[in-house]
Structures are given as structure tokens and as C-alpha cells.
Design an enzyme around this catalytic site. Structure first.
Site, mmCIF file in Angstrom:
data_model
loop_
_atom_site.group_PDB
_atom_site.id
_atom_site.type_symbol
_atom_site.label_atom_id
_atom_site.label_comp_id
_atom_site.label_asym_id
_atom_site.label_seq_id
_atom_site.Cartn_x
_atom_site.Cartn_y
_atom_site.Cartn_z
ATOM 1 N N GLY A 1 21.659 0.924 -11.785
ATOM 2 C CA GLY A 1 22.106 1.637 -12.991
ATOM 3 C C GLY A 1 23.531 2.145 -12.854
ATOM 4 N N CYS B 1 18.499 12.917 -6.829
ATOM 5 C CA CYS B 1 17.646 13.413 -7.902
ATOM 6 C C CYS B 1 16.660 14.428 -7.317
ATOM 7 C CB CYS B 1 16.952 12.292 -8.666
ATOM 8 S SG CYS B 1 15.895 11.244 -7.672
HETATM 9 C C1 LIG Z 1 18.205 6.933 -5.530
HETATM 10 S S1 LIG Z 1 17.965 5.230 -5.262
HETATM 11 C C2 LIG Z 1 19.461 4.573 -5.935
HETATM 12 C C3 LIG Z 1 19.482 4.442 -7.438
HETATM 13 C C4 LIG Z 1 20.702 3.697 -7.910
HETATM 14 N N1 LIG Z 1 21.923 4.342 -7.468
HETATM 15 C C5 LIG Z 1 20.746 3.549 -9.425
HETATM 16 O O1 LIG Z 1 21.409 4.327 -10.089
HETATM 17 O O2 LIG Z 1 20.120 2.609 -9.938
HETATM 18 C C6 LIG Z 1 18.285 5.081 -3.554
HETATM 19 C C7 LIG Z 1 18.270 3.655 -3.026
HETATM 20 O O3 LIG Z 1 18.721 3.698 -1.669
HETATM 21 C C8 LIG Z 1 18.047 2.688 -0.959
HETATM 22 N N2 LIG Z 1 18.199 3.004 0.474
HETATM 23 C C9 LIG Z 1 17.416 3.787 1.247
HETATM 24 N N3 LIG Z 1 17.897 3.840 2.498
HETATM 25 C C10 LIG Z 1 19.014 3.071 2.525
HETATM 26 C C11 LIG Z 1 19.935 2.702 3.534
HETATM 27 N N4 LIG Z 1 19.795 3.148 4.784
HETATM 28 N N5 LIG Z 1 20.950 1.879 3.210
HETATM 29 C C12 LIG Z 1 21.080 1.405 1.943
HETATM 30 N N6 LIG Z 1 20.229 1.710 0.947
HETATM 31 C C13 LIG Z 1 19.205 2.538 1.220
HETATM 32 C C14 LIG Z 1 16.639 2.759 -1.509
HETATM 33 O O4 LIG Z 1 15.921 1.575 -1.236
HETATM 34 C C15 LIG Z 1 16.908 2.987 -3.004
HETATM 35 O O5 LIG Z 1 16.981 1.764 -3.664
#
Ligand SMILES: C[S@@+](CC[C@H](N)C(=O)[O-])C[C@H]1O[C@@H](n2cnc3c(N)ncnc32)[C@H](O)[C@@H]1O
Length: 298
Positions: free
Chosen positions: A124, A239
Site C-alpha cells: 500500500g 500500527c
Molecule cells: C506492517 S506490514 C507492512 C505493510 C506495508 N508497508 C503496506 O503499507 O502495505 C510489515 C511487513 O514486514 C514484513 N517483515 C517482517 N519482518 C521483516 C524483515 N525482517 N524484513 C523485511 N520484512 C519484514 C512482514 O512480513 C509484513 O509484510
């Protein structure tokens, strides 16, 4: 009303300690409220006018949320009404919460800049950044989870965004990278988005999750500050509305890098008091999910 569940005791205690009883009750009211459906017009593929015309023809009413560019609220329908429409299939609109549209706005992203979206799926905010920069910035989107990285690529393609995707752990990004701007929309417990109408949503929420999220957030923020160019700025957002995942993480990490908070503000938001002046803590209500946003300069 009977199906509404209570928040877990540990969360009740944390919210009481951080905000006091009165604000905690406001937060719980937000957790119980049914959130409006909002979308963003993808300006890489369509104009606001064109989208509004199509929606009117569907017999659905929507209105602009004028504080956020290209953001709209549906007043007599849901996202489901749009699943089979060309608007969604052609990537002309993207369903996104109003809170989630905020962090990219503060990055002040410009054409030609190198920008890293560090935890990017489902994309997003990545695609919002691509639209803000007219597809003329060099955006890299990182995502550790393979399935979510596929979803990210799908959304990027659908929306016609020009983004390079890396399916890897952002903690392990090489220190030789350097970016003009970084968005770290960190993985979190989701304490700002709890839905007390959905027992499943509460079941998976635990203190373990909060503690593990805080640890991961700290490591990701350290990496972000390592690979951000000196004298440049990044956004940290979650969030969650818990200090353990927000202010406490920043207080721990920023001094190690001699990084500073750049004060930000936004009109007409429902807010909560933040422990760090110049950061934004959005209170969950029927329009907004709970969110934390900080701008940081190294
Ligand atoms: C809050 S969501 C992101 C939402 C996104 N920014 C959006 O607006 O659509 C966090 C994301 O970080 C990923 N994530 C978790 N640990 C991570 C890491 N060590 N490196 C990269 N991505 C990671 C998760 O799988 C998840 O998809």
C-alpha cells in the site's frame, strides 16, 4: 453487541499505565467501532474524476477525505462491492486505511531520489510512494515473507508502479547500501488495529507478540539508520499504539546513532499523547486505525 470480546488483561494494564483510564476507554471504544472503508486513487493509472464517475455509475456514494490527497471514503458500500470491477482489476484504486496512507506523506519523497521501503508487503505504501513521485524515484521494496513478497509484486504490477522488489530479511541488508530516504513501516503487534467484534483477531494478540515485535523493530530501525545517508530523513511507523513498540524503541536506538526527531503534525487527526514531542500517535476510531508515525533525521 453480544459478540464483542474484551481486551486481554495485559493490554488493559499496559493501556491504563500509558494513557490512564479515560483515554483507555476511548481506545476501547475505537476497537469496538466499525471502521469506514477507504481507498486511494492510483494516480499512475487514473484521475480522481474518472474514478468518481465510474463509482457514481455503480450507484455507490463516496466522498473525499480532503486532508489526504486522492483519499476517499465509501458511504454506502464496502470493498466487496468493488472486487469484480475494472477499477480494482486495472489497479486504478487501492483499498487502504486512512491511517496507512499517512506515513508516505511525511517522507516528502521526490523524483530521482533513492527510496527504500523496508517492510513493504502488501505494498500500500510502496505504491503510494511510486504515485507521489510520478514513478520517477528509484524505489526498492523489501519483504522477508515469500508469499507476501509475491502479493507485493502483484500489487506493484497491477498499479503500474516502478519498484525493485527484494525478497529478503531487511535486517540482513548489506551495510554498503545507502538511500536518500527510508520508510520503515515496521512489523508490529497491531495494537492499534484490534477489532473487538472479531474474536479471532484478539486470540492471536499476546504479550509475547508485543515483546517480539519490539525486538524486531529495534533491529530493523538500527539497520535503517545504518543505510540511510547522513543528513537525510526516514519515517518509522507502526500500527501499534504501545510505547513498547514506538517511543521506547526510538529512545533506545536514536541516541546510538545520534539521530534526531524531526517534528511532524497533521490536521484533524484523533490523537493520543506521545512520549516523544513531534511524533504522531493516532487514536483508533471509526475513521482511523491506531498508528504511530515519527520522522527521523540522521
Ligand atoms: C506492517 S506490514 C507492512 C505493510 C506495508 N508497508 C503496506 O503499507 O502495505 C510489515 C511487513 O514486514 C514484513 N517483515 C517482517 N519482518 C521483516 C524483515 N525482517 N524484513 C523485511 N520484512 C519484514 C512482514 O512480513 C509484513 O509484510
Amino acid at each position: 453487541m453480544e459478540n464483542i470480546v474484551d481486551i486481554p488483561k495485559f493490554l488493559n494494564d499496559l493501556l491504563n499505565k500509558q494513557y490512564g483510564n479515560e483515554l483507555k476507554n476511548e481506545i476501547i471504544k475505537g476497537y469496538k467501532s466499525k471502521r469506514i472503508t477507504s481507498f486511494r486513487v492510483n494516480t499512475l493509472k487514473a484521475t480522481d474524476l474518472e474514478v468518481l464517475d465510474e463509482i457514481k455509475n455503480m450507484g455507490i456514494d463516496c466522498k473525499a477525505y480532503s486532508d489526504i490527497p486522492h483519499a476517499y471514503i465509501i458511504t454506502n458500500g464496502t470493498a466487496k462491492d468493488f472486487y469484480d470491477t475494472k477499477l480494482v482489476k486495472d489497479g486504478k484504486i487501492y483499498f487502504q486505511s486512512l491511517s496507512s496512507m499517512l506515513p508516505p506523506l511525511f517522507l516528502d519523497a521526490k523524483e530521482k531520489e533513492t527510496i527504500l521501503d523496508m517492510a513493504a508487503a502488501p505494498g500500500g505504501k510502496t505504491t503510494e510512494l511510486a504515485a507521489i513521485t510520478n514513478n520517477k524515484a528509484e524505489i526498492t521494496a523489501c519483504e522477508v515473507n515469500k508469499i507476501r513478497a509475491e502479493r507485493l509484486k502483484y500489487n506493484i504490477n497491477l498499479q503500474g508502479a516502478n519498484v525493485f522488489v527484494m525478497n529478503q530479511d531487511a535486517k540482513r541488508l548489506d551495510d554498503y547500501f545507502s538511500f536518500d530516504k527510508i520508510l520503515l513501516d515496521a512489523p508490529c503487534s497491531g495494537a492499534g488495529t484490534l477489532d473487538l467484534n472479531n474474536p479471532k483477531n484478539i486470540k492471536s494478540f499476546s504479550f509475547e507478540l508485543v515483546k517480539n515485535s519490539a525486538k524486531l523493530q529495534e533491529e530493523l530501525l538500527k539497520k535503517a539508520l545504518k543505510i540511510l545517508k547522513p543528513n537525510h530523513e526516514m519515517i518509522y511507523s507502526t500500527c501499534s499504539i504501545l510505547a513498547l513498540e514506538n517511543e521506547d524503541v526510538l529512545n533506545k536506538v536514536l541516541k546510538q546513532f545520534n539521530a534526531k526527531i524531526v517534528p511532524i503534525s497533521f490536521p484533524n487527526l484523533p490523537t493520543l499523547p506521545s512520549k516523544i514531542d513531534g511524533t504522531i500517535l493516532v487514536r483508533p476510531n471509526e475513521y482511523f486505525e491506531g498508528f504511530f508515525i515519527a520522522k527521523i533525521k540522521k
